[in-house]
Design a protein around this motif. Structure first.
Motif, PDB file in Angstrom:
ATOM      1  N   CYS A   1       0.834  -1.208   0.000  1.00  0.00           N
ATOM      2  CA  CYS A   1       0.000   0.000   0.000  1.00  0.00           C
ATOM      3  C   CYS A   1       0.866   1.254   0.000  1.00  0.00           C
ATOM      4  CB  CYS A   1      -0.933  -0.004   1.210  1.00  0.00           C
ATOM      5  SG  CYS A   1      -2.298  -1.177   1.089  1.00  0.00           S
ATOM      6  N   ALA A   2       1.959   1.233   0.751  1.00  0.00           N
ATOM      7  CA  ALA A   2       2.858   2.384   0.786  1.00  0.00           C
ATOM      8  C   ALA A   2       3.479   2.634  -0.575  1.00  0.00           C
ATOM      9  CB  ALA A   2       3.948   2.169   1.841  1.00  0.00           C
ATOM     10  N   MET A   3       3.769   1.561  -1.319  1.00  0.00           N
ATOM     11  CA  MET A   3       4.388   1.701  -2.641  1.00  0.00           C
ATOM     12  C   MET A   3       3.391   2.049  -3.734  1.00  0.00           C
ATOM     13  SD  MET A   3       7.331  -1.299  -2.730  1.00  0.00           S
ATOM     14  CE  MET A   3       6.531  -2.536  -1.697  1.00  0.00           C
TER      15      MET A   3
ATOM     16  N   ALA B   1      -8.165  -4.695  -3.274  1.00  0.00           N
ATOM     17  CA  ALA B   1      -8.542  -3.900  -2.105  1.00  0.00           C
ATOM     18  C   ALA B   1     -10.038  -3.642  -2.078  1.00  0.00           C
ATOM     19  CB  ALA B   1      -7.776  -2.572  -2.104  1.00  0.00           C
ATOM     20  N   GLY B   2     -10.634  -3.488  -3.269  1.00  0.00           N
ATOM     21  CA  GLY B   2     -12.076  -3.271  -3.336  1.00  0.00           C
ATOM     22  C   GLY B   2     -12.900  -4.504  -3.023  1.00  0.00           C
ATOM     23  N   LEU B   3     -12.263  -5.682  -3.011  1.00  0.00           N
ATOM     24  CA  LEU B   3     -12.971  -6.928  -2.717  1.00  0.00           C
ATOM     25  C   LEU B   3     -12.803  -7.383  -1.280  1.00  0.00           C
ATOM     26  CD1 LEU B   3     -11.998  -8.959  -5.918  1.00  0.00           C
ATOM     27  CD2 LEU B   3     -14.133  -7.727  -5.489  1.00  0.00           C
ATOM     28  N   THR B   4     -12.016  -6.634  -0.498  1.00  0.00           N
ATOM     29  CA  THR B   4     -11.766  -7.065   0.867  1.00  0.00           C
ATOM     30  C   THR B   4     -13.031  -6.988   1.712  1.00  0.00           C
ATOM     31  OG1 THR B   4     -11.017  -4.820   1.397  1.00  0.00           O
ATOM     32  CG2 THR B   4      -9.331  -6.446   0.852  1.00  0.00           C
TER      33      THR B   4
ATOM     34  N   SER C   1     -11.981   2.846  -1.471  1.00  0.00           N
ATOM     35  CA  SER C   1     -12.626   3.460  -0.317  1.00  0.00           C
ATOM     36  C   SER C   1     -14.003   4.024  -0.653  1.00  0.00           C
ATOM     37  CB  SER C   1     -11.742   4.580   0.273  1.00  0.00           C
ATOM     38  OG  SER C   1     -11.540   5.628  -0.659  1.00  0.00           O
ATOM     39  N   GLU C   2     -14.214   4.425  -1.917  1.00  0.00           N
ATOM     40  CA  GLU C   2     -15.487   5.029  -2.316  1.00  0.00           C
ATOM     41  C   GLU C   2     -16.409   4.043  -3.024  1.00  0.00           C
ATOM     42  OE1 GLU C   2     -16.243   8.253  -1.424  1.00  0.00           O
ATOM     43  OE2 GLU C   2     -14.384   7.917  -0.308  1.00  0.00           O
TER      44      GLU C   2
END
Length: 228
Positions: free
Chosen positions: A23-25, A86-89, A171-172
């Motif tokens: 995520c940082a990268m 990330a959107g599927l978490t 996130s959205e």
């Protein structure tokens, strides 16, 4: 038929420290082992093992500069995969739950080489509403509009429409603009000092000129862009 080795990618992602470093990268920049270790809250020696694992899985690439070894996401395809995953978490049914988890990154951030977060989603929605973007199935088409010039995007001369790439914002849970057009907007925004890095990770904040410029494109008052 050769089966894809999804287990290799899955195993590489199945660790909280590795996920945090990825995520940082996601801001598209290269980071040292110590910087990524500090962000993940682990020892540099532990980070080295995790980074080797990520490199072996093909998710990151490493490059030496002087005495430091730098690490970055392997490319836009990997970044797009990570944003999609990330959107599927797991999440609750309220969008504000995801925004709370995103924390200070929720309003505006880098998604590898383009903008993400609430402001980026609002910008994408506005471009659709004002005719600069047209939905076509699950994709987007960019149409000639003076709005693009204001965002630093030069569409090909004589082109009636250009394929644009949507990216599902984790996130959205709505699309923001990725691909060449998204990259051009981010590059222009940074060159014009519309945005500046915020915090040690990939967060961004709007400057006063940037807030005014984006508000003009979106068609709102600068204060309506929230806390970005």
């Amino acid at each position: 038929m050769t089966m894809p080795r999804l287990d290799i990618t899955g195993h590489a992602l199945a660790n909280a420290s590795r996920a945090r470093m990825l995520c940082a990268m996601m801001d598209g920049r290269a980071w040292t082992n110590k910087e990524l270790a500090a962000d993940a809250g682990i020892a540099p020696q532990t980070a080295s093992v995790h980074l080797h694992h990520l490199a072996q899985a093909g998710l990151i690439v490493q490059r030496r500069g002087g005495r430091c070894l730098y690490h970055r996401i392997a490319g836009p395809e990997v970044a797009a995969m990570l944003e999609h995953v990330a959107g599927l978490t797991p999440r609750d049914h309220l969008a504000r739950g995801q925004r709370a988890r995103a924390g200070e990154l929720a309003p505006l951030r880098r998604c590898y080489n383009h903008l993400a977060g609430a402001v980026a989603v609002t910008l994408c929605d506005a471009l659709i509403a004002r005719g600069a973007l047209l939905r076509q199935g699950d994709g987007l088409i960019a149409r000639p509009s003076p709005l693009w010039r204001g965002l630093g995007v030069a569409l090909p001369d004589g082109a009636a429409a250009v394929v644009a790439k949507p990216c599902l914002d984790w996130s959205e849970r709505r699309d923001h603009l990725a691909g060449a057009l998204g990259r051009a907007i981010l590059d222009h925004a940074m060159a014009q000092d519309w945005m500046r890095p915020a915090g040690p990770r990939r967060g961004l904040r709007l400057t006063a000129p940037g807030r005014a410029a984006l508000a003009d494109v979106i068609g709102c008052e600068p204060g309506e862009l929230g806390d970005a």
